[in-house]
Write an enzyme that holds these catalytic residues in place. Structure first.
Site, PDB file in Angstrom:
ATOM      1  N   GLY A 153      -4.564  22.065  45.553  1.00 49.11           N
ATOM      2  CA  GLY A 153      -3.438  21.151  45.639  1.00 49.11           C
ATOM      3  C   GLY A 153      -2.201  21.740  44.995  1.00 49.11           C
ATOM      4  CB  CYS A 154       1.391  21.000  45.499  1.00 48.90           C
ATOM      5  SG  CYS A 154       1.345  19.196  45.536  1.00 48.90           S
ATOM      6  CE1 TYR A 155       3.054  16.997  40.581  1.00 44.37           C
ATOM      7  CE2 TYR A 155       1.653  15.622  41.948  1.00 44.37           C
ATOM      8  CZ  TYR A 155       2.864  15.845  41.328  1.00 44.37           C
ATOM      9  OH  TYR A 155       3.879  14.923  41.433  1.00 44.37           O
ATOM     10  CD  GLU A 306       3.186  24.912  43.032  1.00 46.50           C
ATOM     11  OE1 GLU A 306       2.542  25.951  42.827  1.00 46.50           O
ATOM     12  OE2 GLU A 306       2.650  23.806  43.269  1.00 46.50           O
TER      13      GLU A 306
END
Length: 334
Positions: A153-155, A306
């Site tokens: 996941g992004c987090y 990011e």
């Protein structure tokens, strides 16, 4: 040439995938697809995203017959909801495809995890064991051998890249849990309209306090508990995470810097700051995670930034594919 299918291609992460793969010299996009119920089915992707006109004028197919499209695919990217990826990935694997999934359906090797945090019973525990966690900078050997790759996941990507080098070097006092505060732009909520994620309605607000499903994903792969607080910001894209950790007595800033350089000097998509910390503007539209830190006594604050749709999703998936098939890691990304 690898014949490639992208499912969920009309979403924000999906269209970024199509853009990267369209310019990849070893990829032939044989299909882009959406669910049969999607209002985008039958449309040209370039009609939805006009910036692609004349570049990617592909039509979005309704996915009604997996076997039919799997015959024309060596690699399948799933930019779909977790319950959809849970059902689709095994079907594509049965037809010999390599599957890279951007959802959370295969990220943690625990069926109980999915019952508790995702609200469904996982039907494929044997595939969970086979799936490689696609943290490219730390799992390259597993990625090289896997046919099912679960892109983080992004987090979790921003959080783990910030903390893992310090754990690996044995610098942290883990009796004090790392505390991660991370803010994401509204694109992380997807393209589907919602009042709660409407740009005009969003201010700056934490959500999922102590209950967000990315917390156990982060803790599981770091191997230590963490406190994780996500926040939604009123900007389109990007994630900025600040991770506060307790150092062991006597650990210096120089040792912290060495841990980061040892971990990432040969990793082309992580950029380190020897002074100062990153800002979102440094990474938007780019496939990097930028990391900086500050030390005060026995505490370190690590800042990682990011683009949530790129290093937090699509470019990370392409990076994993490059590793899996032995291409240069940054091919088509830079």
């Amino acid at each position: 040439m690898l014949k490639t299918l992208i499912v969920g291609a009309s979403g924000y992460a999906g269209v970024e995938l199509v853009t990267y793969l369209n310019r990849h010299p070893h990829i032939n996009i044989t299909g882009i697809a959406v669910s049969a119920q999607s209002p985008d089915a039958g449309k040209l992707l370039s009609d939805i995203y006009p910036q692609l006109k004349g570049r990617v004028d592909l039509r979005l197919q309704p996915l009604t017959d997996v076997a039919a499209v799997a015959k024309d695919a060596d690699v399948v990217f799933l930019a779909t909801a977790h319950e959809v990826s849970h059902d689709l990935a095994p079907q594509f694997l049965e037809h010999g495809c390599v599957v890279l999934d951007l959802s959370g359906a295969w990220r943690v090797n625990s069926a109980e995890f999915y019952t508790r945090y995702y609200g469904f019973t996982h039907q494929y525990p044997e595939l969970l064991e086979q799936a490689a966690y696609g943290m490219a900078e730390w799992q390259a050997e597993r990625i090289q051998q896997a046919n099912l790759i679960a892109v983080p996941g992004c987090y979790p990507t921003a959080s783990q890249l910030a903390i893992k080098p310090l754990l690996a070097a044995g610098l942290l006092n883990t009796e004090q849990w790392p505390v991660i505060n991370a803010t994401s732009g509204v694109s992380g909520s997807g393209r589907k309209a919602s009042l709660n994620t409407s740009f005009c309605e969003v201010s700056l607000q934490p959500y999922g306090l102590f209950t967000h499903r990315h917390q156990p994903e982060i803790a599981a792969h770091l191997g230590t508990p963490v406190v994780f607080t996500p926040q939604l910001g009123n900007f389109p894209r990007g994630i900025l995470a600040t991770s506060t950790c307790r150092l062991k007595p006597g650990v210096t800033a120089e040792q912290v810097a060495k841990a980061f350089h040892d971990a990432y000097d040969d990793k082309p998509l992580v950029r380190l700051y020897d002074s100062g910390v990153p800002a979102l503007k440094s990474v938007i539209g780019l496939p990097f995670c930028d990391i900086g830190f500050a030390v005060d006594g026995e505490h370190v604050i690590v800042v990682s930034a990011e683009d949530n749709l790129l290093k937090g999703a699509s470019s990370h998936a392409v990076q994993c594919m490059n590793i899996r098939f032995g291409y240069p890691e940054t091919l088509s990304l830079l």
